[in-house]
Design a protein around this motif. Structure first.
Motif, mmCIF file in Angstrom:
data_model
loop_
_atom_site.group_PDB
_atom_site.id
_atom_site.type_symbol
_atom_site.label_atom_id
_atom_site.label_comp_id
_atom_site.label_asym_id
_atom_site.label_seq_id
_atom_site.Cartn_x
_atom_site.Cartn_y
_atom_site.Cartn_z
ATOM 1 N N UNK A 1 0.843 -1.179 0.000
ATOM 2 C CA UNK A 1 0.000 0.000 0.000
ATOM 3 C C UNK A 1 0.883 1.236 0.000
ATOM 4 N N UNK A 2 0.590 2.154 -0.884
ATOM 5 C CA UNK A 2 1.339 3.401 -0.975
ATOM 6 C C UNK A 2 0.425 4.507 -0.482
ATOM 7 N N UNK A 3 0.877 5.244 0.515
ATOM 8 C CA UNK A 3 0.068 6.289 1.124
ATOM 9 C C UNK A 3 0.759 7.639 1.021
ATOM 10 N N UNK A 4 -0.035 8.679 0.876
ATOM 11 C CA UNK A 4 0.486 10.045 0.838
ATOM 12 C C UNK A 4 -0.024 10.796 2.055
ATOM 13 N N UNK A 5 0.795 11.715 2.537
ATOM 14 C CA UNK A 5 0.412 12.533 3.680
ATOM 15 C C UNK A 5 0.922 13.949 3.463
ATOM 16 N N UNK A 6 0.126 14.920 3.850
ATOM 17 C CA UNK A 6 0.509 16.327 3.757
ATOM 18 C C UNK A 6 0.686 16.861 5.177
ATOM 19 N N UNK A 7 1.840 17.447 5.437
ATOM 20 C CA UNK A 7 2.100 18.076 6.730
ATOM 21 C C UNK A 7 1.510 19.478 6.692
ATOM 22 N N UNK A 8 0.360 19.646 7.323
ATOM 23 C CA UNK A 8 -0.354 20.927 7.275
ATOM 24 C C UNK A 8 0.414 22.050 7.975
ATOM 25 N N UNK B 1 -2.413 19.360 -6.097
ATOM 26 C CA UNK B 1 -3.624 18.917 -6.788
ATOM 27 C C UNK B 1 -3.606 19.218 -8.287
ATOM 28 N N UNK B 2 -2.807 20.185 -8.714
ATOM 29 C CA UNK B 2 -2.718 20.440 -10.151
ATOM 30 C C UNK B 2 -1.920 19.338 -10.847
ATOM 31 N N UNK B 3 -0.965 18.742 -10.142
ATOM 32 C CA UNK B 3 -0.153 17.656 -10.705
ATOM 33 C C UNK B 3 -0.837 16.303 -10.532
ATOM 34 N N UNK B 4 -1.501 16.105 -9.395
ATOM 35 C CA UNK B 4 -2.098 14.803 -9.085
ATOM 36 C C UNK B 4 -3.473 14.981 -8.429
ATOM 37 N N UNK B 5 -4.488 15.336 -9.219
ATOM 38 C CA UNK B 5 -5.816 15.599 -8.658
ATOM 39 C C UNK B 5 -6.539 14.362 -8.126
ATOM 40 N N UNK B 6 -6.068 13.165 -8.474
ATOM 41 C CA UNK B 6 -6.685 11.944 -7.952
ATOM 42 C C UNK B 6 -6.324 11.696 -6.494
ATOM 43 N N UNK B 7 -5.250 12.337 -6.027
ATOM 44 C CA UNK B 7 -4.765 12.096 -4.667
ATOM 45 C C UNK B 7 -4.873 13.342 -3.786
ATOM 46 N N UNK B 8 -4.556 14.507 -4.357
ATOM 47 C CA UNK B 8 -4.476 15.727 -3.550
ATOM 48 C C UNK B 8 -5.604 16.707 -3.866
ATOM 49 N N UNK C 1 -2.422 3.796 -10.682
ATOM 50 C CA UNK C 1 -2.333 4.663 -11.861
ATOM 51 C C UNK C 1 -1.886 6.082 -11.515
ATOM 52 N N UNK C 2 -1.879 6.422 -10.223
ATOM 53 C CA UNK C 2 -1.505 7.778 -9.810
ATOM 54 C C UNK C 2 -0.186 7.846 -9.045
ATOM 55 N N UNK C 3 0.492 6.729 -8.894
ATOM 56 C CA UNK C 3 1.723 6.715 -8.099
ATOM 57 C C UNK C 3 2.789 7.653 -8.659
ATOM 58 N N UNK C 4 2.986 7.639 -9.968
ATOM 59 C CA UNK C 4 4.019 8.497 -10.561
ATOM 60 C C UNK C 4 3.696 9.974 -10.381
ATOM 61 N N UNK C 5 2.437 10.345 -10.604
ATOM 62 C CA UNK C 5 2.087 11.762 -10.458
ATOM 63 C C UNK C 5 2.102 12.185 -8.988
ATOM 64 N N UNK C 6 1.786 11.284 -8.070
ATOM 65 C CA UNK C 6 1.870 11.609 -6.640
ATOM 66 C C UNK C 6 3.323 11.856 -6.240
ATOM 67 N N UNK C 7 4.231 11.052 -6.762
ATOM 68 C CA UNK C 7 5.661 11.267 -6.487
ATOM 69 C C UNK C 7 6.135 12.584 -7.110
ATOM 70 N N UNK C 8 5.625 12.899 -8.301
ATOM 71 C CA UNK C 8 5.974 14.166 -8.943
ATOM 72 C C UNK C 8 5.501 15.345 -8.086
ATOM 73 N N UNK C 9 4.302 15.228 -7.519
ATOM 74 C CA UNK C 9 3.781 16.283 -6.633
ATOM 75 C C UNK C 9 4.655 16.401 -5.388
#
Length: 66
Positions: free
Chosen positions: A3-10, A20-27, A45-53
């Motif tokens: 499982x690949x998870x993303x987190x944003x430090x607010x 969200x402009x680079x990876x709108x499916x995740x952010x 399908x969004x792993x590459x764009x999430x890493x790019x973000x």
């Protein structure tokens, strides 16, 4: 299955809107003006764009746990 998870430090996010402009499916931009995640697990399908973000975040507020 991994499982690949993303987190944003607010506390670090400046709300530039790049992720969200680079990876709108995740952010997304949330009501507080800062980025957040739409999903707990990044779709394959969004792993590459999430890493790019993550890599493009000007304040390194995004982490991706693999």
């Amino acid at each position: 299955m991994i499982f690949v998870e993303a987190e944003v430090d607010k506390d670090v996010c400046i709300g530039c809107g790049m992720c969200p402009s680079v990876c709108p499916d995740v952010f997304t931009m949330e009501d507080d003006g800062k980025a957040g995640t739409l999903v707990s697990e990044i779709p394959n399908t969004s792993e590459d764009s999430a890493r790019e973000a993550r890599d493009g975040c000007p304040v390194d507020a995004i982490s991706i746990n693999e």
